[in-house]
Each structure stands twice: as structure tokens, then as C-alpha cells.
Design a protein around this motif. Structure first.
Motif, short mmCIF file in Angstrom:
data_model
loop_
_atom_site.label_atom_id
_atom_site.label_comp_id
_atom_site.label_asym_id
_atom_site.label_seq_id
_atom_site.Cartn_x
_atom_site.Cartn_y
_atom_site.Cartn_z
N UNK A 141 35.51 24.99 20.18
CA UNK A 141 34.23 23.63 20.59
C UNK A 141 33.22 23.63 21.25
N UNK A 142 32.32 23.31 21.60
CA UNK A 142 31.52 23.70 22.64
C UNK A 142 32.22 22.61 23.85
N UNK A 143 31.95 23.46 25.33
CA UNK A 143 33.29 23.11 25.76
C UNK A 143 32.07 23.71 27.93
N UNK A 144 32.39 23.08 28.18
CA UNK A 144 31.96 22.77 29.56
C UNK A 144 32.50 24.30 30.91
N UNK A 145 31.49 25.43 30.61
CA UNK A 145 32.20 26.22 31.15
C UNK A 145 31.52 26.81 32.78
N UNK A 146 30.62 25.65 33.16
CA UNK A 146 29.95 25.93 34.47
C UNK A 146 30.92 26.45 35.59
N UNK A 147 32.10 25.35 35.42
CA UNK A 147 33.52 25.41 36.82
C UNK A 147 34.02 26.85 36.37
N UNK A 148 34.05 27.55 35.36
CA UNK A 148 35.26 28.27 34.66
C UNK A 148 34.35 30.04 35.11
N UNK A 149 35.93 30.66 35.56
CA UNK A 149 35.32 31.90 35.06
C UNK A 149 35.11 32.62 34.53
N UNK A 150 33.75 33.60 34.37
CA UNK A 150 33.57 34.51 33.27
C UNK A 150 33.19 35.49 34.26
N UNK A 151 34.27 36.23 32.81
CA UNK A 151 34.05 38.18 33.47
C UNK A 151 32.87 38.56 31.71
N UNK A 152 31.98 39.03 31.70
CA UNK A 152 31.47 40.39 31.25
C UNK A 152 31.93 41.34 31.65
N UNK A 153 32.13 41.96 30.96
CA UNK A 153 32.64 44.50 31.48
C UNK A 153 32.45 44.72 30.07
N UNK A 154 32.39 46.60 31.34
CA UNK A 154 32.15 47.50 30.28
C UNK A 154 33.76 47.92 30.72
N UNK A 155 34.35 48.41 29.57
CA UNK A 155 35.31 49.00 29.96
C UNK A 155 35.73 50.56 30.18
N UNK A 156 34.59 51.29 29.87
CA UNK A 156 34.80 52.19 30.37
C UNK A 156 33.83 52.89 31.43
N UNK A 157 33.84 51.03 32.04
CA UNK A 157 32.43 52.23 33.46
C UNK A 157 33.77 51.64 34.81
#
Length: 353
Positions: free
Chosen positions: A52-68
Motif C-alpha cells: 500500500x501507499x507509503x511515505x518514501x521521502x525518508x527512505x533510501x531509494x536505488x535506481x540501478x542498471x546491473x549491467x553498468x
């Protein structure tokens, strides 16, 4: 948490059961069920959200490309982006929707998409231990250019389209949308990885004289097409050439037919003559045929004898002429001798006197 586990154990609830239920209550990281398609140069959103919708402002978020390497496309930590960990090719081209983070929307916006951006992206929140994979398919398109040329075979249309990715297909359509039969598509891939495709088709005059070159790529669901109208005079000139060529061909064919007919007639005449000879010989008895041949031989022998007699007469005449010539020569010599003697006698008389 340890105190809670002790209390739960005291009342007979297994701690493992609690951890399972606690895990199921954690937000899930949800991505799209299908690949995301984008065109080179466009902006694209890689969707990802917490459910469910959760506040993510204080979370660590990683967008990655494993091949790079480094693998980070966008790293959100402690309420801000850590640019120092970012892969250089994504500098200044990624962003989050800050005002939507509190509602669990952790989607990534990627600007000015490049061909090299195609691949798998991982959206990961370490504190939850949850992630999802987003597949990005990048395409490149351009509108085809059509030109008209004339040749001996008719009106020729050429179509070329540059800057496609992945490799597209090319189709020709008439004014009613029917696919035309065209030559093989020529494909060239440039150093930038983009494809250039070209195709040619010979067309005939129709009610509308409208034709379409369609270039499409089904993987990225992209189609570009260009329609062209061919003026009537293009077909008129071509038709005249075709008519002249057809007339010449027809004339040549007629001459060949006449020659063959004449040859056949001559063969028929020869055959008929042979048939008549055979039939004539069959009608006459063999004895009569023999008599005819003997009579013909006798006639030829008589003609030969006549010619031989005439030849002997000629030979006799030649002999007479030759004898006469010889006698004449002798008489001439005698006359010369007499003349010399006479002249000599006159000389002697003069000396005596």
C-alpha cells in the motif's frame, strides 16, 4: 521487538508466525507488467510505486542498471540525490517526483532518451528489501522520403527512411490500402547504431495514382508513412514507350510467323511433289516404268550422237582451214623466192651492160 516476542511467547504465539505476518504487512515495490517503450530524444517515466501507499521521502531509494559500472542511475538518500555515485551517461537526465514520494510513487523520469538507455532497470528500497525490474525498450523513427523516377519498364517509386531502431519493415500500398509487390528492402546500419532502409517499386496507373510507403517497427509499436501522388503524364509517356515497344515486338512476331508459314508452305510443296512422284510410280506398272526409262535413254543417246556428229563436222572444218592456211603459207614463200630471183636477174643484166 525482543520484548514483544517474549510477551507473545508467554501467551503461546509462535514468534515465526509473527515475523511472517509482519513481513506480509510491509509495502510491496510494484513495477509495470510490460516493458516501457520510448523514442530517442523523448522523455520517459519508469513507473514504480509502493503498495500500500507509503511515505518514501525518508527512505533510501536505488535506481540501478546491473549491467553498468557504476550501476547507479539515481540514488536517493536522506531526502536528496547522491550524484557522486551516479553513472556519467545519466548525469542531468534523471529525477524523481518529489511531491509524490510521500504517496509511495517512486517512479523515475528519464529525459532525452538515448539508444544506450535501453535495458533493465532495478527499483530497490534497501530498508524494505523489496525491488522490481523495469524493462526499457528504446526506439528511433523517422518519416520516409519518396521520389519518382521513370524508366523503360514504367514509373518507379523509391522510398528511404533514415534513423530507425530497431530495424524496421517497409511496405508499399496502393490508394485502396492493398500491399504492392516490391523488390527486397535494402538495410544499412550506421556507426550510430541506427538503421537506414530503402525500397523500390514499379507502379501502374490507377484511378487515384496515390501510393504510400509505410515504415513500421512492431516491437516499439511505431509506424511512419508518406503518401505520394503520381501525375498522369508520367504514365502517359511510359505508356507510349510501352506501346511502341509492344508494336515492335508484334511486328517482329508477325515477321517470324510469316517466315515460318513460308517455310511450312515450301516444305508442303516439296512433300506434295514427292507424294505425286511416289503416287505416279505406283500407278504405272514396273514394265512401263522400265520402257519409259529406256525410251528416255534412247532419246539421250540420239542427242549425244547428233552432238558427236556435229563435233566431227566442226573438227573437219577446222582441219580444212588449217590445210588451207598451210597451202597459203607455202604459196607465199614460193612467191617470195621468185621475187628474189627476179630481182637478182635484173641486177646481173645491169652489170653486163
Amino acid at each position: 521487538m525482543g520484548l514483544l516476542m517474549v510477551k507473545l511467547a508467554a501467551v503461546g504465539i509462535e514468534p515465526v508466525t509473527f515475523w511472517l505476518r509482519d513481513s506480509l504487512c510491509q509495502p510491496q515495490v510494484i513495477g509495470p507488467p510490460q516493458p516501457i517503450v520510448s523514442i530517442v530524444g523523448d522523455d520517459v517515466i519508469l513507473p514504480c510505486h509502493l503498495e500500500p501507499a507509503t511515505d518514501a521521502v525518508a527512505m533510501t531509494l536505488e535506481w540501478t542498471r546491473p549491467d553498468l559500472n557504476p550501476r547507479f542511475v539515481h540514488l536517493w538518500y536522506d531526502g536528496r540525490e547522491l550524484v557522486s555515485y551516479k553513472h556519467p551517461s545519466y548525469m542531468g537526465r534523471t529525477s524523481l517526483f518529489i511531491d509524490k514520494l510521500k504517496h509511495g510513487d517512486i517512479s523515475l523520469k528519464l529525459s532525452k532518451v538515448k539508444l544506450s538507455d535501453e535495458g533493465k532497470y532495478r527499483c530497490f528500497i534497501p530498508t524494505l528489501g523489496r525491488n522490481c525490474i523495469v524493462q526499457l525498450v528504446v526506439g528511433a523513427v523517422s518519416s520516409p522520403v519518396v521520389e519518382i523516377t521513370k524508366d523503360s519498364s514504367g514509373v518507379d517509386l523509391g522510398c528511404e527512411s533514415k534513423g530507425w531502431y530497431p530495424e524496421p519493415e517497409v511496405f508499399w500500398l496502393d490508394g485502396e490500402g492493398n500491399i504492392l509487390s516490391a523488390g527486397p528492402t535494402e538495410t544499412v546500419r550506421g556507426p550510430d547504431g541506427l538503421y537506414t532502409v530503402s525500397s523500390r517499386v514499379t507502379v501502374e496507373k490507377t484511378d487515384t495514382n496515390r501510393f504510400t510507403c509505410r515504415v513500421q517497427q512492431q516491437n516499439i509499436n511505431q509506424t511512419r508513412e508518406t503518401q505520394i501522388h503520381v501525375p498522369d503524364h508520367f504514365f502517359t509517356a511510359t505508356q507510349k514507350k510501352e506501346q511502341e515497344s509492344q508494336r515492335e515486338q508484334l511486328k517482329s512476331q508477325l515477321e517470324e510467323v510469316e517466315r515460318q508459314e513460308e517455310e511450312n508452305n515450301e516444305n508442303e510443296r516439296k512433300l506434295q511433289s514427292a507424294i505425286w512422284i511416289v503416287q505416279g510410280m505406283r500407278k504405272k506398272p514396273l514394265l512401263e516404268v522400265k520402257k519409259d526409262l529406256e525410251r528416255r535413254k534412247a532419246e539421250l543417246d540420239e542427242q549425244l550422237q547428233k552432238k558427236e556428229r556435229a563435233l566431227k563436222i566442226k573438227e573437219g572444218e577446222v582441219t580444212n582451214v588449217t590445210e588451207y592456211k598451210r597451202k597459203t603459207e607455202n604459196e607465199k614463200e614460193q612467191i617470195k623466192v621468185k621475187l628474189k630471183e627476179k630481182e637478182k636477174g635484173k641486177g646481173d643484166n645491169s652489170l653486163t651492160t
